[in-house]
Scaffold this active site. Structure first.
Site, PDB file in Angstrom:
ATOM      1  CG  HIS A 128       3.256   8.762  -3.444  1.00  0.00           C
ATOM      2  ND1 HIS A 128       2.397   8.133  -4.072  1.00  0.00           N
ATOM      3  CD2 HIS A 128       2.424   9.342  -2.483  1.00  0.00           C
ATOM      4  CE1 HIS A 128       1.299   8.142  -3.663  1.00  0.00           C
ATOM      5  NE2 HIS A 128       1.257   9.051  -2.541  1.00  0.00           N
ATOM      6  CG  ASN A 160      -7.596   6.768  -3.532  1.00  0.00           C
ATOM      7  OD1 ASN A 160      -6.528   6.699  -2.829  1.00  0.00           O
ATOM      8  ND2 ASN A 160      -8.696   5.913  -3.360  1.00  0.00           N
ATOM      9  CE  LYS A 162      -6.673   3.187   2.216  1.00  0.00           C
ATOM     10  NZ  LYS A 162      -6.610   3.689   0.993  1.00  0.00           N
ATOM     11  CD  GLU A 188      -0.578  12.421  -0.851  1.00  0.00           C
ATOM     12  OE1 GLU A 188      -1.675  12.623  -0.539  1.00  0.00           O
ATOM     13  OE2 GLU A 188      -0.182  11.281  -1.384  1.00  0.00           O
ATOM     14  NE  ARG A 238      -6.210 -14.808  17.569  1.00  0.00           N
ATOM     15  CZ  ARG A 238      -6.120 -15.730  18.496  1.00  0.00           C
ATOM     16  NH1 ARG A 238      -5.931 -15.268  19.932  1.00  0.00           N
ATOM     17  NH2 ARG A 238      -5.971 -17.064  18.117  1.00  0.00           N
ATOM     18  CE  LYS A 260      -5.700   9.353   5.553  1.00  0.00           C
ATOM     19  NZ  LYS A 260      -4.621   8.820   4.978  1.00  0.00           N
ATOM     20  CD  GLU A 305      -9.833   3.416  -0.254  1.00  0.00           C
ATOM     21  OE1 GLU A 305      -9.204   2.314   0.184  1.00  0.00           O
ATOM     22  OE2 GLU A 305      -9.523   4.372  -0.946  1.00  0.00           O
ATOM     23  NE  ARG A 362      -8.840   5.801   4.175  1.00  0.00           N
ATOM     24  CZ  ARG A 362      -8.374   5.456   5.199  1.00  0.00           C
ATOM     25  NH1 ARG A 362      -9.112   4.813   6.180  1.00  0.00           N
ATOM     26  NH2 ARG A 362      -6.817   5.602   5.361  1.00  0.00           N
ATOM     27  CG  HIS A 391      -1.426   4.376  -7.208  1.00  0.00           C
ATOM     28  ND1 HIS A 391      -2.594   4.118  -6.398  1.00  0.00           N
ATOM     29  CD2 HIS A 391      -0.701   4.723  -6.092  1.00  0.00           C
ATOM     30  CE1 HIS A 391      -2.515   4.688  -5.224  1.00  0.00           C
ATOM     31  NE2 HIS A 391      -1.459   4.960  -4.972  1.00  0.00           N
ATOM     32  CG  HIS A 439      -3.362   9.001  -4.804  1.00  0.00           C
ATOM     33  ND1 HIS A 439      -3.545  10.355  -4.513  1.00  0.00           N
ATOM     34  CD2 HIS A 439      -2.222   8.822  -3.892  1.00  0.00           C
ATOM     35  CE1 HIS A 439      -3.009  10.599  -3.572  1.00  0.00           C
ATOM     36  NE2 HIS A 439      -2.156   9.635  -3.114  1.00  0.00           N
TER      37      HIS A 439
HETATM   38  N1  GLY Z   1      -3.862   7.802   1.181  1.00  0.00           N
HETATM   39  C1  GLY Z   1      -5.066   7.555   1.386  1.00  0.00           C
HETATM   40  C2  GLY Z   1      -5.785   6.713   2.359  1.00  0.00           C
HETATM   41  O1  GLY Z   1      -5.346   6.980   3.715  1.00  0.00           O
HETATM   42  O2  GLY Z   1      -7.065   6.419   2.072  1.00  0.00           O
END
Ligand code: GLY
Length: 331
Positions: free
Chosen positions: A251, A233, A131, A173, A109, A215, A225, A229, A240, A236
């Site tokens: 990427h 993107n 993430k 990025e 957990r 960030k 998000e 957040r 994607h 992106h």
């Molecule tokens: N890579 C996008 C984020 O971390 O939200």
């Protein structure tokens, strides 16, 4: 050189981002007690150099970023009698840091973990903000959770063995982050190039720190998000789709194409000046990044329609409105 950033999600959930030398920082950050490392095969030597016990070696590819690999790491933790006080250290690129976060968040957990990202992309993006997850059912990052690392150590010295293509991809990025929130970082990108950055640790560290700071500020306000957040993107949506149709691009390269595309969309919609549009395309080209793609438009639109970030069938766009400013829209 050691610069620290902090993301305070709550009084008890704090993630620290340190930009500096990993050999100096790690001894001050690793807790007392058992530490085991999950390490990317390409940087396996770092376990010896940093004096940490190697638990599992990841063959970092999207194919290996699976629940099976996570289960293998869980098995190693069980075999080695890791308990809730064991500290998991992830060393590698974004695939490894995503996997390690997921394993740590779910084993017993949740156990504490720290990350040493070894690619530029992971230092400015993947390792920051919690993430984590694995690919599933043909979709990237389909199974996962939000679990911020206790700390992340970004050492630009670790980037010295990366090839130029990987560094350029990481710069996509950085440029994305600059467009969405730091005009001075954008100017730094314009004034430098891969050689001048890679040859100057202080300057490269500053670029990483500025990108990480943008960030951190965004995810501190919106970890899950639900709103702001989504800014991250930028570029992106198309990236994607490109990645789902072809393996031709990294990427970062796909993100560069996506950035040029949204810049053009903003220009055509009267949201961005010609001058800012040209600056965006020029800086991408300055880092030898692609700004267009030769794929059938209908396939790209179909792939964008499948993006898991869409809402009620509408494609989500993040559109630049200046250098350091943007809007989020749906259509
Ligand atoms: N890579 C996008 C984020 O971390 O939200």
């Amino acid at each position: 050189m050691c610069k620290e950033l902090k993301i305070e999600f709550s009084h008890t959930l704090v993630s620290e981002i340190h930009v500096g030398k990993v050999e100096e920082l790690l001894p001050t950050l690793l807790p007392e007690g058992r530490v085991v490392a999950v390490v990317d095969r390409n940087v396996r030597h770092l376990c010896d150099r940093l004096g940490v016990e190697e638990l599992f070696v990841v063959d970092a590819s999207e194919e290996a970023k699976t629940i099976d690999t996570a289960a293998k790491i869980w098995s190693c933790l069980v075999e080695k009698s890791a308990d809730r006080n064991t500290f998991l250290l992830g060393i590698g690129g974004g695939i490894t840091t995503d996997l390690v976060g997921f394993v740590a968040a779910t084993y017993m957990r949740g156990i504490r973990f720290g990350l040493v990202p070894t690619t530029l992309l992971a230092q400015v993006d993947a390792a920051i903000g919690g993430k984590c997850g694995v690919n599933f059912g043909g979709y990237k990052n389909m199974i996962g959770c939000f679990a911020p690392a206790r700390w992340v150590v970004c050492d630009v010295n670790l980037l010295s063995t990366l090839g130029h293509r990987e560094l350029r991809s990481g710069m996509a990025e950085v440029i994305k982050t600059a467009i969405l929130g730091d005009a001075a970082l954008f100017a730094l990108c314009e004034q430098n190039n891969i050689e001048s950055l890679a040859g100057n640790d202080e300057l490269f560290g500053e670029v990483v720190r500025r990108a990480a700071a943008v960030k951190c500020a965004v995810v501190q306000r919106d970890l899950l998000e639900s709103g702001e957040r989504k800014k991250l993107n930028l570029g992106h949506t198309l990236a994607h789709a490109i990645e789902s149709l072809t393996r031709e691009y990294t990427h970062g390269e796909a993100v560069a194409i996506g950035l040029a595309y949204v810049a053009a969309k903003s220009l055509n919609g009267g949201l961005l000046t010609q001058n800012d549009y040209q600056r965006i395309v020029a800086v991408l080209q300055h880092y030898d990044l692609p700004t267009s793609v030769d794929l059938p438009e209908d396939e790209l639109w179909a792939a964008m329609g499948h993006d898991k970030k869409n809402k009620e069938g509408r494609i989500g766009w993040v559109l630049p409105t200046g250098i350091g400013e943007l809007v989020i829209s749906c259509q």
